[in-house]
Design an enzyme around this catalytic site. Sequence first.
Site, PDB file in Angstrom:
ATOM      1  N   LYS A 133       0.842  -1.200   0.000  1.00 16.41           N
ATOM      2  CA  LYS A 133       0.000   0.000   0.000  1.00 16.41           C
ATOM      3  C   LYS A 133       0.877   1.249   0.000  1.00 16.41           C
ATOM      4  CE  LYS A 133      -3.709   2.139   2.737  1.00 16.41           C
ATOM      5  NZ  LYS A 133      -4.506   2.038   3.988  1.00 16.41           N
ATOM      6  N   HIS A 155       0.876   4.245  -3.143  1.00 15.65           N
ATOM      7  CA  HIS A 155       0.378   5.593  -2.884  1.00 15.65           C
ATOM      8  C   HIS A 155       1.473   6.658  -2.904  1.00 15.65           C
ATOM      9  CE1 HIS A 155      -2.958   3.054  -1.580  1.00 15.65           C
ATOM     10  NE2 HIS A 155      -3.711   4.092  -1.875  1.00 15.65           N
ATOM     11  N   HIS A 178      -3.637   0.439  -9.008  1.00 13.38           N
ATOM     12  CA  HIS A 178      -4.137  -0.636  -8.154  1.00 13.38           C
ATOM     13  C   HIS A 178      -5.665  -0.644  -8.125  1.00 13.38           C
ATOM     14  CE1 HIS A 178      -3.759   2.833  -5.384  1.00 13.38           C
ATOM     15  NE2 HIS A 178      -4.786   2.320  -4.729  1.00 13.38           N
ATOM     16  N   ARG A 187     -12.707  11.152   6.810  1.00 13.93           N
ATOM     17  CA  ARG A 187     -11.517  10.366   7.070  1.00 13.93           C
ATOM     18  C   ARG A 187     -10.759  10.934   8.267  1.00 13.93           C
ATOM     19  NH1 ARG A 187      -9.637   7.328   2.625  1.00 13.93           N
ATOM     20  NH2 ARG A 187      -7.473   8.046   2.806  1.00 13.93           N
ATOM     21  N   LYS A 231      -4.982   9.643   8.656  1.00 15.55           N
ATOM     22  CA  LYS A 231      -4.869   8.981   7.356  1.00 15.55           C
ATOM     23  C   LYS A 231      -3.721   9.604   6.567  1.00 15.55           C
ATOM     24  CE  LYS A 231      -7.680   6.350   5.835  1.00 15.55           C
ATOM     25  NZ  LYS A 231      -7.780   4.860   5.894  1.00 15.55           N
ATOM     26  N   CYS A 262     -14.072   3.568   1.501  1.00 18.17           N
ATOM     27  CA  CYS A 262     -13.214   3.546   0.319  1.00 18.17           C
ATOM     28  C   CYS A 262     -11.929   2.820   0.690  1.00 18.17           C
ATOM     29  CB  CYS A 262     -12.859   4.950  -0.138  1.00 18.17           C
ATOM     30  SG  CYS A 262     -14.108   6.205   0.189  1.00 18.17           S
ATOM     31  N   SER A 263     -11.606   1.755  -0.028  1.00 19.27           N
ATOM     32  CA  SER A 263     -10.383   1.027   0.310  1.00 19.27           C
ATOM     33  C   SER A 263      -9.985   0.145  -0.861  1.00 19.27           C
ATOM     34  CB  SER A 263     -10.584   0.208   1.598  1.00 19.27           C
ATOM     35  OG  SER A 263      -9.341  -0.277   2.078  1.00 19.27           O
ATOM     36  N   GLU A 317      -3.275   8.938  -5.254  1.00 17.19           N
ATOM     37  CA  GLU A 317      -4.026   7.755  -5.655  1.00 17.19           C
ATOM     38  C   GLU A 317      -3.925   7.564  -7.159  1.00 17.19           C
ATOM     39  OE1 GLU A 317      -5.357   5.596  -3.784  1.00 17.19           O
ATOM     40  OE2 GLU A 317      -6.076   6.510  -1.930  1.00 17.19           O
ATOM     41  N   GLU A 350      -6.076   4.685  -9.147  1.00 21.82           N
ATOM     42  CA  GLU A 350      -6.928   3.545  -8.836  1.00 21.82           C
ATOM     43  C   GLU A 350      -7.871   3.193  -9.978  1.00 21.82           C
ATOM     44  OE1 GLU A 350      -7.447   3.829  -4.014  1.00 21.82           O
ATOM     45  OE2 GLU A 350      -9.023   4.735  -5.242  1.00 21.82           O
TER      46      GLU A 350
END
Length: 240
Positions: free
Chosen positions: A42, A46, A58, A77, A81, A93-94, A153, A155
């Site tokens: 992760k 990022h 990802h 959030r 974070k 969101c993940s 991000e 994604e």
Amino acid sequence: MAKPIADVDVDASMDEVQKRLMFEDECILVDEQDNVVGHESKYNCHLMEKIESENLLHRAFSVFLFNSKHELLLQQRSATKVTFPLVWTNTCCSHPLYRESELIDENFLGVKNAAQRKLLDELGIPAEDVPIDQFIPLGRMLYKAPSDGKWGEHELDYLLFIVRDVKLLPNPDEVADVKYVSREQLQELIKKADAGEEGVKLSPWFRLVVDNFLMKWWDHLEKGTLAEAADMKTIHRLKN
């Protein structure tokens, strides 16, 4: 493979919980057609430097959970974070992780399993409140968004709707605040974010969904015709 924490120049201010997740969680790397091409920590997924130099993309998911009054559950959030702290966003969101149960393509089961796992992790919603067969995949989008100079991000995001009345016990390591909103209340929140009022900020992926899909999908939700709105063949390439 993820590098040992000792071998990486880790931001000293990073929260210990977030640091652990950054190195223990292995995201699923995909190409722009959503084919699995590998896995990476992760942390690396990022880092904008990695995203730009290696085009790391990802798989992710975004859950939109509505109660029986058709109000949408939002979360803010947590301040700890690493990416997009204290922004308001959709329910959860993940990322599905590189593990057997979350790599299952059939009926998007891997993504649904990951969504159920993270709803418990982040919001304390027990699995029985969000059965796997109640998640409705509506679409996929591909986007890139920097968070600050270091993080961001990139994604391929699965957009999942679910309508359930649930019990909530938010995890303060993940979530600063939660609230249900009607369409009108969401529009007011968007106006505040656009005007920079009260420090309100929205996550870039949530804003993309709001601007491109959410209101028409909300129409279908209220009419009971969500299945008609689903398009899981198209990968929407969107920019903020």
